[in-house]
Design an enzyme around this catalytic site. Sequence first.
Site, mmCIF file in Angstrom:
data_model
loop_
_atom_site.group_PDB
_atom_site.id
_atom_site.type_symbol
_atom_site.label_atom_id
_atom_site.label_comp_id
_atom_site.label_asym_id
_atom_site.label_seq_id
_atom_site.Cartn_x
_atom_site.Cartn_y
_atom_site.Cartn_z
ATOM 1 N N GLY A 107 89.121 129.936 5.634
ATOM 2 C CA GLY A 107 89.191 128.520 6.004
ATOM 3 C C GLY A 107 87.868 127.787 5.833
ATOM 4 N N ASP A 110 82.865 128.743 8.778
ATOM 5 C CA ASP A 110 81.650 129.419 9.225
ATOM 6 C C ASP A 110 80.548 128.374 9.460
ATOM 7 O OD1 ASP A 110 80.407 132.521 8.921
ATOM 8 O OD2 ASP A 110 78.959 130.883 8.851
ATOM 9 N N CYS A 171 91.074 124.197 17.043
ATOM 10 C CA CYS A 171 90.900 123.333 15.873
ATOM 11 C C CYS A 171 91.874 123.767 14.782
ATOM 12 C CB CYS A 171 89.464 123.435 15.386
ATOM 13 S SG CYS A 171 89.203 122.677 13.790
ATOM 14 N N GLY A 175 90.481 128.749 9.653
ATOM 15 C CA GLY A 175 91.229 129.746 8.888
ATOM 16 C C GLY A 175 91.450 131.033 9.668
ATOM 17 N N HIS A 179 88.596 133.617 11.575
ATOM 18 C CA HIS A 179 88.813 133.446 13.007
ATOM 19 C C HIS A 179 89.278 134.750 13.656
ATOM 20 C CE1 HIS A 179 89.585 131.003 16.568
ATOM 21 N NE2 HIS A 179 90.794 131.494 16.667
ATOM 22 N N ILE A 236 90.350 140.964 3.964
ATOM 23 C CA ILE A 236 91.589 141.057 4.737
ATOM 24 C C ILE A 236 92.599 140.080 4.124
ATOM 25 C CG2 ILE A 236 92.646 140.679 6.988
ATOM 26 C CD1 ILE A 236 89.510 141.354 7.879
ATOM 27 N N TYR A 469 80.666 131.847 16.544
ATOM 28 C CA TYR A 469 79.750 130.702 16.596
ATOM 29 C C TYR A 469 78.489 131.100 15.851
ATOM 30 C CZ TYR A 469 82.750 128.247 19.923
ATOM 31 O OH TYR A 469 83.804 127.589 20.512
HETATM 32 C C1 LIG Z 1 85.622 122.559 13.814
HETATM 33 C C2 LIG Z 1 85.566 123.981 14.270
HETATM 34 C C3 LIG Z 1 86.258 124.359 15.414
HETATM 35 C C4 LIG Z 1 86.246 125.676 15.857
HETATM 36 N N1 LIG Z 1 86.955 126.012 16.979
HETATM 37 C C5 LIG Z 1 86.982 127.302 17.390
HETATM 38 C C6 LIG Z 1 87.742 127.703 18.525
HETATM 39 O O1 LIG Z 1 88.408 126.902 19.166
HETATM 40 N N2 LIG Z 1 87.719 129.012 18.877
HETATM 41 C C7 LIG Z 1 87.010 129.940 18.186
HETATM 42 O O2 LIG Z 1 87.056 131.124 18.533
HETATM 43 N N3 LIG Z 1 86.272 129.581 17.117
HETATM 44 C C8 LIG Z 1 86.247 128.300 16.702
HETATM 45 N N4 LIG Z 1 85.508 127.960 15.603
HETATM 46 C C9 LIG Z 1 84.766 129.003 14.888
HETATM 47 C C10 LIG Z 1 85.684 129.752 13.919
HETATM 48 O O3 LIG Z 1 86.484 130.670 14.636
HETATM 49 C C11 LIG Z 1 84.838 130.550 12.919
HETATM 50 O O4 LIG Z 1 84.035 129.684 12.179
HETATM 51 C C12 LIG Z 1 85.733 131.373 11.981
HETATM 52 O O5 LIG Z 1 84.983 132.418 11.423
HETATM 53 C C13 LIG Z 1 86.311 130.515 10.894
HETATM 54 O O6 LIG Z 1 87.188 131.203 10.059
HETATM 55 P P1 LIG Z 1 87.431 130.614 8.592
HETATM 56 O O7 LIG Z 1 88.327 131.547 7.882
HETATM 57 O O8 LIG Z 1 87.795 129.191 8.682
HETATM 58 O O9 LIG Z 1 85.942 130.646 8.021
HETATM 59 P P2 LIG Z 1 85.226 131.233 6.731
HETATM 60 O O10 LIG Z 1 83.981 130.421 6.612
HETATM 61 O O11 LIG Z 1 86.133 131.268 5.568
HETATM 62 O O12 LIG Z 1 84.884 132.712 7.156
HETATM 63 C C14 LIG Z 1 84.059 133.029 8.256
HETATM 64 C C15 LIG Z 1 83.525 134.455 8.109
HETATM 65 O O13 LIG Z 1 84.594 135.385 7.987
HETATM 66 C C16 LIG Z 1 84.563 136.053 6.714
HETATM 67 N N5 LIG Z 1 85.925 136.048 6.192
HETATM 68 C C17 LIG Z 1 86.722 134.965 6.024
HETATM 69 N N6 LIG Z 1 87.914 135.342 5.543
HETATM 70 C C18 LIG Z 1 87.876 136.679 5.394
HETATM 71 C C19 LIG Z 1 88.817 137.635 4.926
HETATM 72 N N7 LIG Z 1 90.038 137.277 4.514
HETATM 73 N N8 LIG Z 1 88.456 138.940 4.872
HETATM 74 C C20 LIG Z 1 87.219 139.312 5.270
HETATM 75 N N9 LIG Z 1 86.290 138.446 5.724
HETATM 76 C C21 LIG Z 1 86.614 137.138 5.792
HETATM 77 C C22 LIG Z 1 83.661 135.188 5.858
HETATM 78 O O14 LIG Z 1 83.082 135.935 4.809
HETATM 79 C C23 LIG Z 1 82.665 134.678 6.864
HETATM 80 O O15 LIG Z 1 81.705 135.673 7.136
HETATM 81 C C24 LIG Z 1 85.502 126.644 15.143
HETATM 82 C C25 LIG Z 1 84.799 126.255 14.006
HETATM 83 C C26 LIG Z 1 84.819 124.945 13.562
HETATM 84 C C27 LIG Z 1 84.042 124.548 12.345
#
Ligand SMILES: Cc1cc2nc3c(=O)[nH]c(=O)nc-3n(C[C@H](O)[C@H](O)[C@H](O)COP(=O)(O)OP(=O)(O)OC[C@H]3O[C@@H](n4cnc5c(N)ncnc54)[C@H](O)[C@@H]3O)c2cc1C
Length: 531
Positions: A107, A110, A171, A175, A179, A236, A469
């Site tokens: 998503g 990060d 939020c 992704g 998450h 994953i 975070y």
């Molecule tokens: C606006 C906002 C609101 C948020 N609210 C919350 C909340 O309410 N509760 C909470 O717990 N957190 C919250 N977060 C933090 C969020 O949980 C983390 O940023 C989370 O890692 C985001 O996942 P992503 O897939 O969107 O991010 P990405 O940036 O895609 O990935 C984050 C990390 O995970 C790794 N990763 C991603 N996908 C995979 C995969 N498929 N396999 C292996 N590794 C992978 C990436 O390499 C990176 O290190 C929030 C963040 C934002 C920006």
Amino acid sequence: MEKYLIIFLFLYFLHTFASDTVNSDYDSFVQCFIENKIPKDQISSILYSPKNSSFTNVLQSHIRNRRFNVSTTPKPSTIITPTAESHVSAAVICSKKLKIQLKIRSGGHDFEGISYVSNQDFAIIDLFNFRTINISLEDQTAWVQSGVSLGELYYRIWEKSNLLGFPAGVCPTVGVGGHFSGGGYGNMLRKYGLSVDHIIDAIIVDAQGRVRDRKAMEEDLFWAIRGGGGGSFGVILAYKIQLVPVPATVTVFRVEKNANDNPVDSVFQYQQVIDKTDNDLFIRVLLQPVTINNTRRVRATFIGMFLGNSSRLLTITGSQFPELGLKTPDCKEMPWIGSVLFWANFDNSSSPTVLLKRTPDSVNFLKRKSDYVKTPIPKSGLEQLFKKLVEIGKVGLVFNSYGGIMSQIPESETPFPHRAGNIFKIQYSANWKEEGEEADKNYINQIRELYNFTEPFVSSNPREAYLNYRDLDIGITDNSRNSYEQGKVYGLKYFKGNFDRLVRVKTSVDPDNVFRNEQSIPVLPSLGRKV
Ligand SMILES: Cc1cc2nc3c(=O)[nH]c(=O)nc-3n(C[C@H](O)[C@H](O)[C@H](O)COP(=O)(O)OP(=O)(O)OC[C@H]3O[C@@H](n4cnc5c(N)ncnc54)[C@H](O)[C@@H]3O)c2cc1C
Ligand SMILES: *[C@@H]1O[C@H](CO)[C@@H](O)[C@H](O)[C@H]1NC(C)=O
Ligand SMILES: *[C@@H]1O[C@H](CO)[C@@H](O)[C@H](O)[C@H]1NC(C)=O
Ligand SMILES: *[C@@H]1O[C@H](CO)[C@@H](O)[C@H](O)[C@H]1NC(C)=O
Ligand SMILES: *[C@@H]1O[C@H](CO)[C@@H](O)[C@H](O)[C@H]1NC(C)=O
Ligand SMILES: *[C@@H]1O[C@H](CO)[C@@H](O)[C@H](O)[C@H]1NC(C)=O
Ligand SMILES: *[C@@H]1O[C@H](CO)[C@@H](O)[C@H](O)[C@H]1NC(C)=O
Ligand SMILES: *[C@@H]1O[C@H](CO)[C@@H](O)[C@H](O)[C@H]1NC(C)=O
């Protein structure tokens, strides 16, 4: 003369071509994908070089922090957007063979952009095409692919049943891939714990490019990817989750306390009760410096989620938390999906289809930090903290209540160790709109100053932090010979006593450190092989 010019131009273009390493990394990936039997027509639709016209669009479409959407942000040589498992396997095998760092993005939320930024040659594998959700009402489970957003998940659950939900973030654009692999919490934390507490299976592409489900992977690896961060262990592809029951009616509220409502007293009492109260209740507190009647003050906003009706809620808050002053008109009863909209700052009369929107309306410059509080901050401490917030000016704090079932799950159950003994978690939050290095420096400095100030009030040895975070201030690794010592610095803060087990799993499943980033789990120095 003309002849020399032609020779010169020829040599010039030859030189440009040869030194264009960015392009050659892309060509190497194409070649390697061909060797791995990926059909050419598929390769040409899933591999992007910076020369492709849609490269920038694909790169930017999942950036959620403007700090990493500027001209100086390093760009990958290649973006891979797989549509099949075989593409993911090829991406892993080829990045290993070509010794090119592979960043994994689901998503893109990060907070330090480490899923799509690097200071070395790198490629991105972006899973936004992995978007299927299969829900089984029979056993109340769902297979959810990594590129799904939380909003899509909540919407699809609601389509099937308004009596089922899932404990994850508030939020909707976040992704699943990042998450879930990093913990995942939301407003049902005290009742049901984290997302990782409800994961029952997963599909991962490991360091050898093999597709593995829970049965086929080591049980230790399955443990690691429920809170240890996916980016250290593999790509994953999907998680299988156990859904949880939610009541037909939940109650939400938002109560503001300004200077003449004694916000310090309410926050002080919050700390006495919030980890011990009914598990159906979760309260978040926002502390923000605001201008009221020409004076800078701190406003405390209490945002509540209650898994029940308002009369039961009022009975609880009336006896346990009178300083909150919660009254009937503050309480809004609605179905669970309405509360999802409320917590995502949508009007609860919006159609739930707004949850399907993957792109937020606006994206700010962001910096976050986190802390855990285990003993109530004394009133005098809160008063100093409020003064400091006003003095610093533009940084806010968010308290999220702990306790409940979080106190009953052992620290070693999953890599996420912040369980019993915590009253609440602090999120430090700086959001800004001004562009440029000066603004970045200014806001980041403010948040660091506040973090220094709160040290006496928060956990120590280690000063704990929440992996999701993401905060590169607490330590980074260059993935060189010293990576274990470097990793220990941030690893103990994120994982406490679980760090060493994560290192053992990492050493066993990825000894070549194929899956590496600025804060990945290091390989044990005596056992690992150098990349
Ligand atoms: C606006 C906002 C609101 C948020 N609210 C919350 C909340 O309410 N509760 C909470 O717990 N957190 C919250 N977060 C933090 C969020 O949980 C983390 O940023 C989370 O890692 C985001 O996942 P992503 O897939 O969107 O991010 P990405 O940036 O895609 O990935 C984050 C990390 O995970 C790794 N990763 C991603 N996908 C995979 C995969 N498929 N396999 C292996 N590794 C992978 C990436 O390499 C990176 O290190 C929030 C963040 C934002 C920006
Ligand atoms: C990127 O550009 C190359 C060369 O023009 C082309 O073959 C390929 O199909 C493009 N890739 C995508 C995903 O559009
Ligand atoms: C990134 O910047 C471009 C302009 O350079 C802009 O069009 C795009 O909306 C930005 N994306 C985000 C997420 O900020
Ligand atoms: C969802 O179900 C379809 C049809 O049965 C299946 O092909 C697909 O692999 C499933 N997806 C996941 C993520 O389990
Ligand atoms: C602002 O001043 C007015 C008039 O003195 C007062 O009634 C009001 O309560 C003040 N507001 C706050 C939030 O202090
Ligand atoms: C509220 O919930 C309680 C406990 O579930 C129930 O006993 C009570 O009847 C409900 N009150 C209303 C007004 O629905
Ligand atoms: C929105 O909230 C009101 C109460 O404030 C409630 O009656 C209504 O059912 C809610 N709507 C949805 C879609 O949740
Ligand atoms: C915070 O404290 C650290 C360690 O003592 C120090 O190096 C740093 O300069 C301080 N930062 C700010 C912004 O005050």
